[in-house]
Design an enzyme around this catalytic site. Structure first.
Site, PDB file in Angstrom:
ATOM      1  N   ASP A  40      13.310  29.072  35.489  1.00 25.77           N
ATOM      2  CA  ASP A  40      11.905  27.891  35.481  1.00 25.77           C
ATOM      3  C   ASP A  40      10.709  28.006  36.321  1.00 25.77           C
ATOM      4  O   ASP A  40      10.479  27.130  37.309  1.00 25.77           O
ATOM      5  CB  ASP A  40      12.754  26.467  36.222  1.00 25.77           C
ATOM      6  CG  ASP A  40      11.665  25.731  35.459  1.00 25.77           C
ATOM      7  OD1 ASP A  40      10.698  25.022  34.425  1.00 25.77           O
ATOM      8  OD2 ASP A  40      11.805  23.889  36.440  1.00 25.77           O
ATOM      9  N   ARG A  56       9.756  13.847  44.502  1.00 22.53           N
ATOM     10  CA  ARG A  56       9.797  13.553  43.476  1.00 22.53           C
ATOM     11  C   ARG A  56      10.309  13.562  42.099  1.00 22.53           C
ATOM     12  O   ARG A  56       9.717  14.028  41.552  1.00 22.53           O
ATOM     13  CB  ARG A  56       9.484  11.548  43.603  1.00 22.53           C
ATOM     14  CG  ARG A  56      10.392  10.543  42.722  1.00 22.53           C
ATOM     15  CD  ARG A  56       9.805   9.208  42.568  1.00 22.53           C
ATOM     16  NE  ARG A  56       8.390   9.099  42.423  1.00 22.53           N
ATOM     17  CZ  ARG A  56       7.777   8.488  42.543  1.00 22.53           C
ATOM     18  NH1 ARG A  56       7.554   6.464  42.984  1.00 22.53           N
ATOM     19  NH2 ARG A  56       6.203   8.386  42.108  1.00 22.53           N
ATOM     20  N   VAL A 109      12.789  14.388  47.309  1.00 20.80           N
ATOM     21  CA  VAL A 109      13.084  15.598  48.683  1.00 20.80           C
ATOM     22  C   VAL A 109      11.509  14.392  49.914  1.00 20.80           C
ATOM     23  O   VAL A 109      10.820  14.023  49.467  1.00 20.80           O
ATOM     24  CB  VAL A 109      12.075  16.517  48.166  1.00 20.80           C
ATOM     25  CG1 VAL A 109      12.583  17.665  49.472  1.00 20.80           C
ATOM     26  CG2 VAL A 109      12.949  17.394  47.040  1.00 20.80           C
TER      27      VAL A 109
END
Length: 463
Positions: free
Chosen positions: A216, A101, A107
């Site tokens: 990221d 989440r 997901v």
């Protein structure tokens, strides 16, 4: 209603409404994508045929056998074209469990109803993407997953949309993520750290060679397969979806003077209890940070915050931060709040410290220092992976065959839909999240999601 002016052939002013301009833009984008896709698909077919012919040359086959394989390949191409014409929707999947989440989506573990194959389905709300101006990041996620078709990147099989949501159907990796693994362990051994940092380095180098910068890299985005080997995920998506990854979130902090922070730094004396408390505090708050809209800047390179431009070197900085966390139990710049973490990152020369009560080798320490330094002299910034191969800490790494060897920490998987390595979300409904379908002018910008739909060629073998 807003409008725009132009002139006809006689110089007379013609006014067009925004609605008309949006429709014209949609038509333009639709046509451009249609012909662009034709060219792309033709190129992909040529590449697949060339790959087949190269394989046939290496095999000791008769001409009749080669021709048979060519016919089989042609049949696969025909079936793939038929598959691409089939419209895929959320109703074609049965949701089994929520396994992730985030701020703007979730997901789910899903099973395709007609084949029984299990996938991970990422669901993103269009309204949030438009409101938060994240369309470019969503597009980057989809495009990178299409192009990066190799062993170091989580494989995407389908992408599609409906009026409310965007959907990414990806391979399910039952080993969970590196964040979960690190939370289970106090620290990793140097041997284990060498293994995971080496695999992450290979993954980073592979996407850099494709021309992408991840931006990221963090434990949350390092997924583990059933054998415990690593794959990268969340390309361009998490970068920007969270406030902490947008420079303006920290802009009001950029005026902080180094002297304002050094005093705080000095107060963080590295006694054994301090390090232990920092590790415990980090693990206690880490999960909440992963699911919040604020997130954490712990793994972001300082040049990303400076708005002066950055390159692939920012991913190697993140790798150094993760290496520190694996060996120490917490990342080097962790603080009680994102603002203090930001200040520590920006003052890394004073704040990157190694507490003496957690002994690590000089080789490991030197490697971290060479990752977390100025961008132009950072390990990996000059020759990518080649920079790492001569580093003493990575001595003995079999770079070519590391994925074929046993993982440092075996993953226990009991079934194809085993989710024991993921968090539980008992309060989240299995029903796909939806929102009111946009009305009137709200739907005008839906054209930005044109050409989002995708089906991978290999998926034909799963049908």
């Amino acid at each position: 209603m807003m409008s725009s002016r132009t002139q006809d052939a006689d110089g007379a002013s013609i006014r067009f409404s925004d609605h008309t301009l949006d429709k014209a833009t949609k038509a333009k984008v639709t046509l451009e994508n249609y012909y662009s896709n034709l060219v792309t698909q033709y190129g992909e077919r040529k590449q697949r045929l060339a790959k087949l012919e190269a394989q046939l040359k290496d095999e000791s086959l008769s001409e009749a056998q080669r021709q048979e394989k060519r016919l089989q390949h042609a049949q696969k191409e025909t079936e793939y074209l038929r598959l691409k014409r089939l419209r895929l929707g959320v109703e074609d999947f049965e949701a089994l469990k929520v396994i992730g989440r985030g701020a703007f989506g979730e997901v789910r573990l899903v099973q395709k109803k007609d084949t029984g194959h299990v996938y991970a389905m990422k669901v993103l709300r269009k309204a949030d993407m438009l409101e938060k101006e994240q369309v470019a990041h969503v597009r980057a996620e989809r495009d990178v997953l299409v192009e990066a078709d190799h062993q170091w990147v989580v494989k995407m099989y389908y992408s599609f949309q409906d009026p409310v949501n965007l959907y990414l159907i990806m391979e399910f990796l039952p080993g969970g993520d590196m964040m979960t693994l690190l939370m289970k362990k106090d620290t990793l051994s140097e041997e284990g750290t060498q293994f995971y940092i080496s695999e992450t380095a290979l993954a980073i180098d592979s996407i850099h060679k494709l021309g992408f910068i991840h931006r990221d890299i963090k434990p949350d985005n390092l997924l583990l397969d059933a054998r415990g080997h690593l794959k990268l995920s969340d390309f361009g998506l998490c970068t920007g979806l969270k406030k902490s990854h947008r420079t303006d979130f920290y802009r009001d902090l950029s005026q902080a003077k180094p002297s304002d922070f050094i005093g705080t730094c000095a107060s963080l004396s590295c006694s054994p209890m301090d390090s232990k408390r920092r590790a415990e505090s980090w693990k206690r708050n880490r999960r909440a940070l992963a699911y919040s809209t604020v997130g954490t800047p712990d793994y972001i390179a300082p040049e990303v915050f400076l708005q002066t431009g950055y390159g692939p070197a920012c991913d190697w900085w993140s790798l150094g931060v993760i290496m520190y966390e694996m060996l120490m139990g917490y990342p080097p710049f962790c603080s009680d709040n994102p603002q203090d973490t930001y200040r520590k990152v920006m003052n890394w020369r004073e704040t990157l410290i190694f507490p003496p009560e957690i002994p690590i080798s000089e080789e490991a320490k030197e490697t971290i220092i060479n990752f977390c330094c100025e961008a132009d002299r950072r390990l990996g910034s000059q020759r990518g992976l080649e920079d790492l191969k001569s580093v003493p800490f990575f001595r003995g790494v079999d770079w070519e065959h590391i994925r074929e060897r046993p993982a440092a920490i075996p993953v226990e998987v009991r079934s194809i839909d085993d989710t024991s390595n993921f968090d539980e979300f008992p309060d989240v409904s299995l029903e796909i999240p939806s929102a009111p379908i946009p009305q009137g002018g709200e739907i005008a910008k839906d054209w930005v999601f044109i050409n989002y739909t995708y089906k991978r060629f290999e998926v034909r073998n799963l049908e």
